[in-house]
Design an enzyme around this catalytic site. Structure first.
Site, PDB file in Angstrom:
ATOM      1  CG  ASP A 121       7.405  51.966  44.876  1.00 38.25           C
ATOM      2  OD1 ASP A 121       7.447  52.650  43.842  1.00 38.25           O
ATOM      3  OD2 ASP A 121       6.369  51.843  45.566  1.00 38.25           O
TER       4      ASP A 121
ATOM      5  CG  ASP B 222      -1.640  51.830  46.962  1.00 38.45           C
ATOM      6  OD1 ASP B 222      -0.967  51.652  47.986  1.00 38.45           O
ATOM      7  OD2 ASP B 222      -1.638  52.902  46.313  1.00 38.45           O
TER       8      ASP B 222
ATOM      9  CG  HIS C 109       2.098  66.888  47.671  1.00 38.26           C
ATOM     10  ND1 HIS C 109       2.701  66.372  46.545  1.00 38.26           N
ATOM     11  CD2 HIS C 109       1.922  65.841  48.529  1.00 38.26           C
ATOM     12  CE1 HIS C 109       2.892  65.058  46.732  1.00 38.26           C
ATOM     13  NE2 HIS C 109       2.433  64.727  47.915  1.00 38.26           N
TER      14      HIS C 109
ATOM     15  N   GLY D 210      -0.198  60.368  45.176  1.00 41.55           N
ATOM     16  CA  GLY D 210      -0.530  59.420  44.114  1.00 41.55           C
ATOM     17  C   GLY D 210      -1.284  58.206  44.646  1.00 41.55           C
ATOM     18  CG  HIS D 211       0.134  55.983  47.160  1.00 41.04           C
ATOM     19  ND1 HIS D 211       0.342  54.735  46.628  1.00 41.04           N
ATOM     20  CD2 HIS D 211       1.306  56.641  47.048  1.00 41.04           C
ATOM     21  CE1 HIS D 211       1.597  54.636  46.232  1.00 41.04           C
ATOM     22  NE2 HIS D 211       2.201  55.777  46.477  1.00 41.04           N
TER      23      HIS D 211
END
Ligand SMILES: [Zn+2]
Ligand SMILES: [Zn+2]
Length: 631
Positions: A149, A269, A436, A439-440
């Site tokens: 992206d 972000d 899990h 990443g954000h």
């Protein structure tokens, strides 16, 4: 009435698309996978398209496909212009332009994976018309990190941008160069790898320094851009490593960099801003995987996103610690692993080819694979369908889904899990164990970053509009005045002037449509093709072949009818007979007294009458194609 610009066509003789351009030479290599994985841990706007009422389709106006970009004057002296071309109305296709005087630098050039609304489309690119029209000004492209992206659009648009030098840190740089090899027809790129925290001067007006940030892929970076109106701190995808909500010393070190800096514009972000608190730290996820991997009685199969490169590296290290062999399967995972190998980020002693897994005891084998979103033909899909060449699931196997569920993929994941459970393997997912991490960063991580940076203006990026709004609220609660926050759309033109003390959004917008990659065809025109695909999928196609005597206007014989995906014709004899009678009447009425016969008019009238008739009788509105032959 129908205003859709659909050209009546003869489906078997000369294939034309709806714009009349020949398709014969275009080879379509449409993607095989409907559910593609995306950047680790991020959301998507998938979901299943509801049936649209017929009226909306019928009333759609033809689109103005040849729009020219509006006249946008160059920035006035002393003005810094910031234009997000993508990434502010979606998660994907990130791209931002900075312009001062006659110089432009661009940050990121990503694409977006296709969604359910765009059947058959491979990728969606940002619209770079603004850059194309200012090609000579474009001095450099900076890439924050190697996720698609942020890099995916490069081969498609770099020539439109005038082939400027591309700057990225090592991992991103290698991914970009490796991918470029798949596009031998594109001119070679001018790749520059940034190795440290050096400052790069671009043209007269921009001076850029880099700082490391935490994300899911090695070498992610933020940019500090000095401009004549002040310094811009540009941060995209980021998380904050922490222990129980306390950022680690390493993170504090990353941001200590900002201590004595005054920033005019800060961007960040917004992907996970609506999630409260701190996200699960990567170290926790790895800790859980460590415990499972150590004691697992049989083989361990771990499904994760190939974009989670840092986790892949750590899992290889953990396996090594317990003397287990790792086999990797899935194309994107293998590609990234090759780069990991080249950069010597792990020892490769314990990696074996997938073909050799049966040579070791089951409890010595760890398999890393892609496809945990249930993508068709992926490794997981093949394991579930028992069609994988080397992996047959055994009851003693353990499967970890080390990935989140991307919205829109729920159904395929459910199907995948059903198949795996049926084979009685032991399944572990992120909902029942901490396997899990995203990443954000969540809300409090983003908030913490805000507090490390002294800035005047804030512009949220990387998210759907609602995420940007939530992020703006967060900035406000942290003390940024409302009037100092800009919530952009794709194409918004933001200008900072008066030595960084004034900000405004221009009334004009840069072109910001979606450019679609559909096999070898690229462009906005694909929208028309997609609309036809949606109609075909929902209502099918209805072809009428009519032979007309060009002298008398009478039919030579009863019309032939071919239909697919509409109704089961064998059981609809009455409908067919009705359609035939209607077509005969319509044609002969229209041609009555018409000399010579205008076949286009005949086709249009037949299309309209038949479409209305079919909808009345069936509630469906298939694509109607009349083929009128004068014989
Ligand atoms: Zn990313
Ligand atoms: Zn991203």
């Amino acid at each position: 009435m129908n205003t859709t610009p659909r050209v009546n066509q003869q489906p078997h003789s000369s294939p034309h698309n709806t714009q009349g351009a020949p398709l014969a030479h275009q080879k379509h290599v449409s993607s095989t996978s409907r559910h593609k994985h995306r950047d680790g841990g991020r959301g998507g706007n998938g979901g299943h398209r509801g049936r649209k009422p017929m009226q909306t389709r019928m009333n759609r106006q033809p689109e103005n496909l040849d729009k020219k970009s509006p006249l946008i004057p160059p920035p006035a002296p002393g003005v810094l212009r910031v234009v997000p071309l993508g990434g502010t109305e979606e998660i994907g296709k990130n791209m931002t332009v900075l312009e001062y005087g006659d110089e432009i630098i661009v940050i990121d050039a990503g694409f977006q994976f296709s969604e359910a609304e765009t059947p058959g489309i491979d990728y969606i690119l940002p619209d770079v018309t603004y850059l194309k029209e200012r090609k000579a000004k474009v001095k450099a492209l900076f890439i924050t990190h190697g996720h698609y992206d942020h890099i995916g659009a490069i081969p498609y648009i770099i020539e439109d941008m005038g082939n400027p030098p591309i700057y990225s840190r090592e991992f991103g740089s290698m991914i970009i160069q490796k991918r470029q090899m798949e596009f031998p027809d594109v001119a070679p790129i001018d790749m520059h790898t940034i190795r440290g925290t050096e400052t790069i001067k671009i043209g007269q007006h921009f001076s850029i320094t880099f700082f490391p940030i935490s994300h899911a892929i090695p070498d992610s970076m933020g940019l500090l851009i000095e401009t004549p109106v002040g310094t811009v701190a540009f941060v995209e995808d980021v998380r904050v490593d922490h222990i129980d909500g306390k950022p680690t010393d390493k993170e504090k070190e990353h941001y200590a960099f900002f201590k004595d800096k005054n920033i005019v514009l800060f961007t960040l972000d917004s992907t996970s801003v609506e999630k409260p608190g701190f996200s699960l730290p990567e170290s926790k996820a790895l800790g859980t995987i460590d415990t499972i991997l150590k004691d697992v009685p049989g083989r361990l199969i771990i499904g994760t996103f190939a974009s989670q490169v840092e986790r892949v590296i750590q899992i290889i290290n953990i396996a090594q610690k317990y003397n287990k062999m790792i086999a990797v399967d899935g194309r994107s995972m293998k590609t990234n692993l090759e780069i990991v190998k080249l950069l010597k980020l792990v020892k490769f002693d314990n990696i074996i080819p997938i073909e050799e897994i049966d040579k070791y005891p089951a409890n010595k084998i760890v398999i890393l694979a892609t496809g945990a979103q249930g993508e068709e033909y992926s490794v997981f899909d093949r394991i579930a369908n028992k069609t994988h060449k080397y992996i047959t699931l055994a009851k003693s196997d353990t499967v970890i889904f080390s990935s989140s569920v991307i919205p829109g993929n729920e159904r395929s994941i459910t199907k995948l899990k059903d198949s795996l459970y049926r084979q009685e393997a032991h399944i572990i997912t992120y909902t029942d164990s901490a396997v899990h991490a995203s990443g954000h960063g969540n809300r409090d991580e983003l908030g913490w970053i805000h507090q490390q940076i002294k800035y005047r203006y804030f512009m949220p990026l990387h998210g759907h509009h609602f995420m940007l709004r939530i992020h703006a609220e967060l900035a406000e609660t942290l003390g940024t005045p409302k009037e100092n926050i800009v919530i952009p759309d794709n194409g918004s033109i933001i200008e900072i002037s008066e030595q960084g003390t004034k900000i405004n959004v221009r009334k004009e917008k840069a072109p910001s449509g979606s450019i679609m990659v559909d096999g070898f065809s690229i462009g906005e025109h694909q929208k028309v093709v997609i609309r036809d695909r949606q109609t075909l999928a929902e209502d099918g196609i209805f072809v009428i072949v009519v032979s007309v005597n060009p002298r008398t206007g009478k039919l030579r014989k009863s019309p032939d009818i071919i239909s697919r995906g509409f109704v089961y014709l064998k059981e609809q004899q009455e409908l067919i007979a009705g359609a035939r009678t209607l077509v005969t009447k319509t044609v002969e009425k229209t041609t009555h007294g018409m000399q010579p016969i205008n076949f286009d008019i005949v086709k249009t009238v037949v299309t309209d009458d038949v479409r209305r008739f079919l909808f009345q009788k069936t509630g469906k509105s298939p694509i109607v194609i009349p083929v009128v032959i004068g014989v």
